[in-house]
Scaffold this active site. Structure first.
Site, mmCIF file in Angstrom:
data_model
loop_
_atom_site.group_PDB
_atom_site.id
_atom_site.type_symbol
_atom_site.label_atom_id
_atom_site.label_comp_id
_atom_site.label_asym_id
_atom_site.label_seq_id
_atom_site.Cartn_x
_atom_site.Cartn_y
_atom_site.Cartn_z
ATOM 1 N N HIS A 67 -95.134 -95.807 72.727
ATOM 2 C CA HIS A 67 -93.877 -96.737 73.100
ATOM 3 C C HIS A 67 -94.415 -97.168 74.570
ATOM 4 C CE1 HIS A 67 -92.430 -92.645 74.781
ATOM 5 N NE2 HIS A 67 -93.414 -93.009 75.652
ATOM 6 N N HIS A 98 -87.051 -91.335 79.992
ATOM 7 C CA HIS A 98 -88.137 -90.833 81.018
ATOM 8 C C HIS A 98 -87.401 -90.891 82.261
ATOM 9 C CE1 HIS A 98 -90.656 -92.635 77.620
ATOM 10 N NE2 HIS A 98 -91.648 -92.103 78.133
ATOM 11 N N HIS A 152 -102.646 -89.431 76.224
ATOM 12 C CA HIS A 152 -102.677 -90.212 77.379
ATOM 13 C C HIS A 152 -102.242 -89.070 78.528
ATOM 14 C CE1 HIS A 152 -98.258 -90.754 76.071
ATOM 15 N NE2 HIS A 152 -97.786 -91.316 77.248
ATOM 16 N N GLU A 179 -95.741 -85.998 74.038
ATOM 17 C CA GLU A 179 -94.854 -86.659 73.185
ATOM 18 C C GLU A 179 -95.082 -86.841 71.584
ATOM 19 O OE1 GLU A 179 -93.854 -90.166 76.937
ATOM 20 O OE2 GLU A 179 -95.103 -90.765 75.155
HETATM 21 C C1 DHB Z 1 -96.858 -95.160 80.327
HETATM 22 C C2 DHB Z 1 -95.677 -94.412 80.174
HETATM 23 C C3 DHB Z 1 -95.191 -93.945 78.957
HETATM 24 O O1 DHB Z 1 -94.055 -93.318 79.080
HETATM 25 C C4 DHB Z 1 -96.201 -93.654 77.979
HETATM 26 O O2 DHB Z 1 -95.623 -92.990 76.891
HETATM 27 C C5 DHB Z 1 -97.143 -94.234 78.060
HETATM 28 C C6 DHB Z 1 -97.686 -94.874 79.152
HETATM 29 C C7 DHB Z 1 -97.260 -95.874 81.208
HETATM 30 O O3 DHB Z 1 -96.661 -95.901 82.492
HETATM 31 O O4 DHB Z 1 -98.510 -96.490 81.330
HETATM 32 FE FE FE Z 2 -93.707 -91.952 77.505
#
Ligand code: DHB
Ligand code: FE
Length: 281
Positions: free
Chosen positions: A12, A59, A193, A240
């Site tokens: 997402h 978030h 990530h 996540e």
């Molecule tokens: C970013 C934020 C998110 O919530 C995520 O799941 C992936 C990347 C970001 O800020 O790049």
């Molecule tokens: Fe996220």
């Protein structure tokens, strides 16, 4: 009775939403990513459900450290787009399905999962970016959506096992709703990530692809993966991915049909993963 027709899984990344909203999808950086969703947009048109049950995480948009529900079901008639930091995306409001959402709350709570019932809630990129990836940029989203927010931001977060079992309870809830609705369940967030600290920018292709393999073929074993493995191997925000286990748990015990699989690096700081699984009952 209502039935679950398919599950959809997708990252997402908020930058994907910005690329769409700012007309950058044709840029060389973004083209390969959006290409991976072309099949999905057509599939979505050909297989539009009556309702999407959309598992995502907030978030710090609707919730904050003041209130941290582990599992929150949106029972409202509609939900406004909003976002932390960037402000709301220019996307349609989300129309809910209060009757089905209330039924799921009743059934799932009676199956011993404590849900927080939310009658007013804004929805952020966690929910709107998956809708954009699957539905493009319509005037209105193609069907009602029940938002289901999971806390994967502030520890303690729920285990993969609990998410998987919750998915099974959601399946029983949907299948006991007395109207012939076709329901899709989506699991969103991930893949590997990490957005902060010395390991910011971490991507782990091997972990991600093994996760996709196992989610398709052996979710039971995958559900036993402890938090520390996600964080160590997929980065702090890789956690996540436990949300994908909710959607997978809601699928029938028969092997699903893999309709589409896509993996791409990079999108912003993130690896993007995507699956469409059709239900076989
Ligand atoms: C970013 C934020 C998110 O919530 C995520 O799941 C992936 C990347 C970001 O800020 O790049
Ligand atoms: Fe996220």
């Amino acid at each position: 009775m209502a039935s679950i027709t398919a599950s959809v899984y997708t990252s997402h990344v908020p930058a994907i939403g910005a690329a769409l909203d700012l007309g950058k999808t044709g840029e060389a950086y973004w083209q390969p990513l959006f290409k991976g969703y072309e099949f999905s947009k057509q599939w979505m048109k050909d297989n539009t459900p009556d309702v999407i049950f959309l598992v995502y995480n907030d978030h710090a948009t609707a919730f904050s450290l003041e209130m941290i529900p582990t599992f929150a079901i949106g029972t409202a008639a509609e939900f406004q787009p909003a976002d932390e930091g960037w402000g709301p995306r220019p996307v349609p409001k989300v129309i809910g399905h209060p009757e089905l959402a209330s039924h799921i709350a009743q059934s799932v709570i009676q199956q011993d999962f404590d849900l927080t019932i939310v009658n007013r809630m804004d929805v952020d990129h966690g929910l709107t970016v998956p809708l954009s990836l699957m539905c493009g940029q319509p005037e209105a989203w193609p069907c009602p959506v029940i938002p289901f927010a999971v806390n994967v931001v502030q520890y303690p977060v729920p285990s993969g096992r609990r998410c998987y079992m919750l998915g099974k309870a959601i399946r029983r809830a949907i299948e006991s709703f007395d109207r012939p609705l076709k329901v899709q369940i989506w699991g969103t967030g991930g893949m590997s990530h990490q957005l902060q600290g010395p390991r910011a920018g971490l991507i782990n292709r091997e972990f991600d692809n093994a996760f996709l393999d196992q989610l398709i073929a052996d979710p039971e074993t995958l559900a036993a993966k402890p938090h520390i493995d996600y964080v160590r191997e997929a980065g702090s925000e890789g956690i996540e991915l436990v949300m994908w286990l909710i959607a997978r748990g809601a699928m029938s015990d028969k092997a699903p049909t893999l309709r589409h699989r896509f993996y791409h690096v990079p999108a912003s700081n993130t690896a993007v993963g995507h699956l469409i699984l059709e239900n076989n009952t």
